[in-house]
Motif scaffolding. Sequence first.
Motif: not given
Length: 356
Positions: A37-38, A41, A258-262, A264-265
Amino acid sequence: MIFRDIISKKIFEQSGYIAPEQKGAIKMDANENPFSLQEPLKKRLLEEMGKVNLNRYPEAGALELRNRFARYYGVKKDMVMLGNGSDELIQMLCLTLKGKVSGVLVPTPTFVMYRIIAVNTGNKVLEVRLDENFDLDIEAMLTKIRATFPSLIFLSCPNSPTGNLFSRDKIEAIIKKTSGVVVIDEAYADFSGETLLPLLKKYDNLVFLKTLSKLGLASMRLGFLIGPRDIIAQLDKVRLPYNVNCLSQIAANFFLDNHDEFSRQVLQIVKNRGELYLRLKEIAGIKPYPSSANFIFFSCAFDADRIYNKLAADGIIIKNFNTKLTRNCMRVTVGNSKENKAFLKSLKSAVSELGA
Ligand SMILES: *Cc1c(COP(=O)(O)O)cnc(C)c1O
């Protein structure tokens, strides 16, 4: 040893699940998400975790969290149950549904924990080989169902280690013909872009498993069972209180926030999978199978043990499936581009050394 006379033979004779540990190695054996994770976050998550009252038990029912995930998966309230990883939920299913015949039916090859947990909970394991396309052999499955009335049938969709989805009509035929409960394990569904969850409206002997382990939070041990309320009510009697600890509950909320970040991955992993598949196909003697998951199953024209050892010597750990059923087959987790490159380089050199 006196212990040997007390313990069940079925447990004593097992070798146990072995997860290799090699310091500093590139881990491509356990189908984890290769991305971290960044920092901002991660910091936010750790701040939330810092507020925990260490002297108190976690919220017992985790009702709000369960209902949040029910909304996330698009099912009704009370249809979600949390587990300490989905492995724990598999164990709860095996304990709760240990029927009079105690049979657990699985296709092979599939996720090995079904067998291990079923045996350890005193169930009889029934196995039916997948067909040559790694799809369900429906005739053989139905014959086994008619003959043995299994109380549980586990279907990993996409399947591990083969990476494919089973035909939907075959899955439905099994659900219709069994008097037991069918478990559709969607640990890898996010990488396939498909889910069979809508089938819950059609059948009442069906449950689903999901997990955050393959999506970037393996450390937090969070699994979900989704199914009819009356099945969950029975499972809840077997569940240990406080089975999901505070930090895991915080991580579960964090995942939704933070679903958007996951997501994207996941997209990046799917993209990397496509490239890795093409590169593997170019290597003479290596045959990758198409994958709907975050790993690729492949066979090789050489002794897979030697390939495995050469990769390990280069610090790259993959999963070796070189057994009678899957001769010279291996499974590699899709990594980040650096990891995939290192893996391909090492594999190519191993192949040329073994005289392709
Ligand atoms: C990894 C995996 C699981 C276990 O997931 P946890 O939530 O980490 O216990 C379950 N089913 C399949 C098919 C898996 O590959």
